[in-house]
Write an enzyme that holds these catalytic residues in place. Structure first.
Site, short mmCIF file in Angstrom:
data_model
loop_
_atom_site.label_atom_id
_atom_site.label_comp_id
_atom_site.label_asym_id
_atom_site.label_seq_id
_atom_site.Cartn_x
_atom_site.Cartn_y
_atom_site.Cartn_z
CE LYS A 9 -2.34 -11.04 -4.16
NZ LYS A 9 -3.53 -11.24 -4.99
N GLY A 10 0.08 -5.03 -2.53
CA GLY A 10 0.11 -3.65 -3.02
C GLY A 10 1.46 -2.97 -2.93
CD GLU A 27 0.00 -1.31 3.10
OE1 GLU A 27 0.49 -1.83 2.09
OE2 GLU A 27 -0.99 -1.77 3.70
CG ASP A 28 -0.77 -0.31 -0.92
OD1 ASP A 28 -1.03 -0.17 0.29
OD2 ASP A 28 -1.45 -1.05 -1.66
CG ASP A 75 -8.03 4.32 3.47
OD1 ASP A 75 -8.24 5.52 3.26
OD2 ASP A 75 -8.91 3.45 3.32
CE LYS A 114 -7.42 6.79 -0.62
NZ LYS A 114 -8.48 5.78 -0.76
CG PHE A 147 -10.39 3.30 -4.90
CD1 PHE A 147 -10.49 2.82 -3.60
CD2 PHE A 147 -9.86 2.48 -5.89
CE1 PHE A 147 -10.06 1.53 -3.29
CE2 PHE A 147 -9.44 1.19 -5.58
CZ PHE A 147 -9.55 0.72 -4.27
CG ASP A 158 -5.99 -4.49 -5.63
OD1 ASP A 158 -5.59 -3.91 -4.59
OD2 ASP A 158 -6.91 -5.34 -5.60
NE ARG A 174 -2.52 -6.63 -6.84
CZ ARG A 174 -2.93 -6.26 -5.63
NH1 ARG A 174 -2.46 -5.16 -5.08
NH2 ARG A 174 -3.82 -6.98 -4.97
P1 IMP Z 1 -6.22 0.90 6.07
O1 IMP Z 1 -6.10 -0.32 6.90
O2 IMP Z 1 -7.60 1.47 6.06
O3 IMP Z 1 -5.17 1.95 6.34
O4 IMP Z 1 -6.09 0.42 4.59
C1 IMP Z 1 -4.94 0.15 3.97
C2 IMP Z 1 -5.22 -0.78 2.82
O5 IMP Z 1 -6.45 -0.47 2.15
C3 IMP Z 1 -4.15 -0.62 1.79
O6 IMP Z 1 -3.13 -1.53 2.00
C4 IMP Z 1 -4.89 -0.91 0.51
O7 IMP Z 1 -4.87 -2.29 0.27
C5 IMP Z 1 -6.30 -0.53 0.76
N1 IMP Z 1 -6.62 0.78 0.17
C6 IMP Z 1 -6.97 1.90 0.82
N2 IMP Z 1 -7.18 2.91 -0.02
C7 IMP Z 1 -6.93 2.42 -1.25
C8 IMP Z 1 -6.98 3.00 -2.57
O8 IMP Z 1 -7.26 4.19 -2.79
N3 IMP Z 1 -6.67 2.17 -3.59
C9 IMP Z 1 -6.33 0.87 -3.42
N4 IMP Z 1 -6.29 0.28 -2.21
C10 IMP Z 1 -6.59 1.06 -1.14
MG MG Z 2 -2.90 -3.35 0.63
#
Ligand code: IMP
Ligand code: MG
Length: 179
Positions: free
Chosen positions: A42-43, A98-99, A102, A130, A151, A158, A164
């Site tokens: 939902k981000g 995507e939000d 990471d 990040k 974070f 969220d 959110r």
């Molecule tokens: P990845 O698969 O590790 O790239 O993670 C992406 C997902 O992790 C994002 O869609 C977020 O839901 C969550 N996420 C990663 N870092 C954060 C943060 O700092 N705040 C909130 N959600 C995060």
């Molecule tokens: Mg997400």
């Protein structure tokens, strides 16, 4: 109930001007074409809603939902598809919205999934990046802000489904960092 501390990292004004810039770039890059924005629930919903209104093209929406196994702020590395797209993406210009990028696991999984639909193009729009956390060889095509390893909540992001609705992007500091 822990007392969470919030510190503004990026203000609503900074976000709005960056989103406008990304919308202009997308409009320019896809001139004369139709695109589908696929939001990752939902981000990405708030980012998608704002970004879409900064794009002057023939735009449609679709949504996809995944969960990453793990507790609290830690990601475990497994991605599960909870909701697929509603329409065929064959021959489409897709922008995955995507939000935050990471580790890159989520978008690597989703990009591969969508490539299986034989689209014309798949690009990634991520509001936040990040970079230092990346474990997968993936990068965004339309990235809002590169940020340090903090974070973040707000503007769709969220912590345990909270925050959110904050209009700014904030750093969240909790008493319990492990969950
Ligand atoms: P990845 O698969 O590790 O790239 O993670 C992406 C997902 O992790 C994002 O869609 C977020 O839901 C969550 N996420 C990663 N870092 C954060 C943060 O700092 N705040 C909130 N959600 C995060
Ligand atoms: Mg997400």
């Amino acid at each position: 109930m822990p007392l969470d501390k919030l510190k503004v990292l990026l203000s609503r004004e900074q976000i709005a001007s960056k989103v406008a810039e990304l919308g202009e770039r997308i409009t320019h890059d896809f001139e004369g074409e139709s695109i589908v924005l696929i939001g990752v629930l939902k981000g990405a919903t708030i980012f998608l809603a704002d970004l879409a209104r900064q794009i002057s093209l023939d735009v449609s929406f679709d949504f996809i939902a995944v969960s990453s196994y793990g507790i609290s702020k830690q990601q475990s590395g497994e991605v599960k598809l909870n909701k697929d797209v509603d329409h065929s993406m064959e021959g489409k210009n897709i922008i995955l919205v995507e939000d935050i990028l990471d580790t890159g696991l989520t978008l690597t999984y989703l990009k591969n999934l969508l490539l299986g639909h034989q689209p014309k193009a798949v690009k990634i729009a991520a509001l936040l990046d990040k970079v230092s956390r990346r474990t997968q060889p993936i990068s965004g095509d339309y990235v809002g802000f590169e940020i340090p390893d903090e974070f973040i909540v707000g503007y769709g992001l969220d912590f345990a489904e909270r925050y959110r609705n904050l209009p700014d992007l904030c750093i969240l500091e909790t008493d319990d960092q492990s969950g």
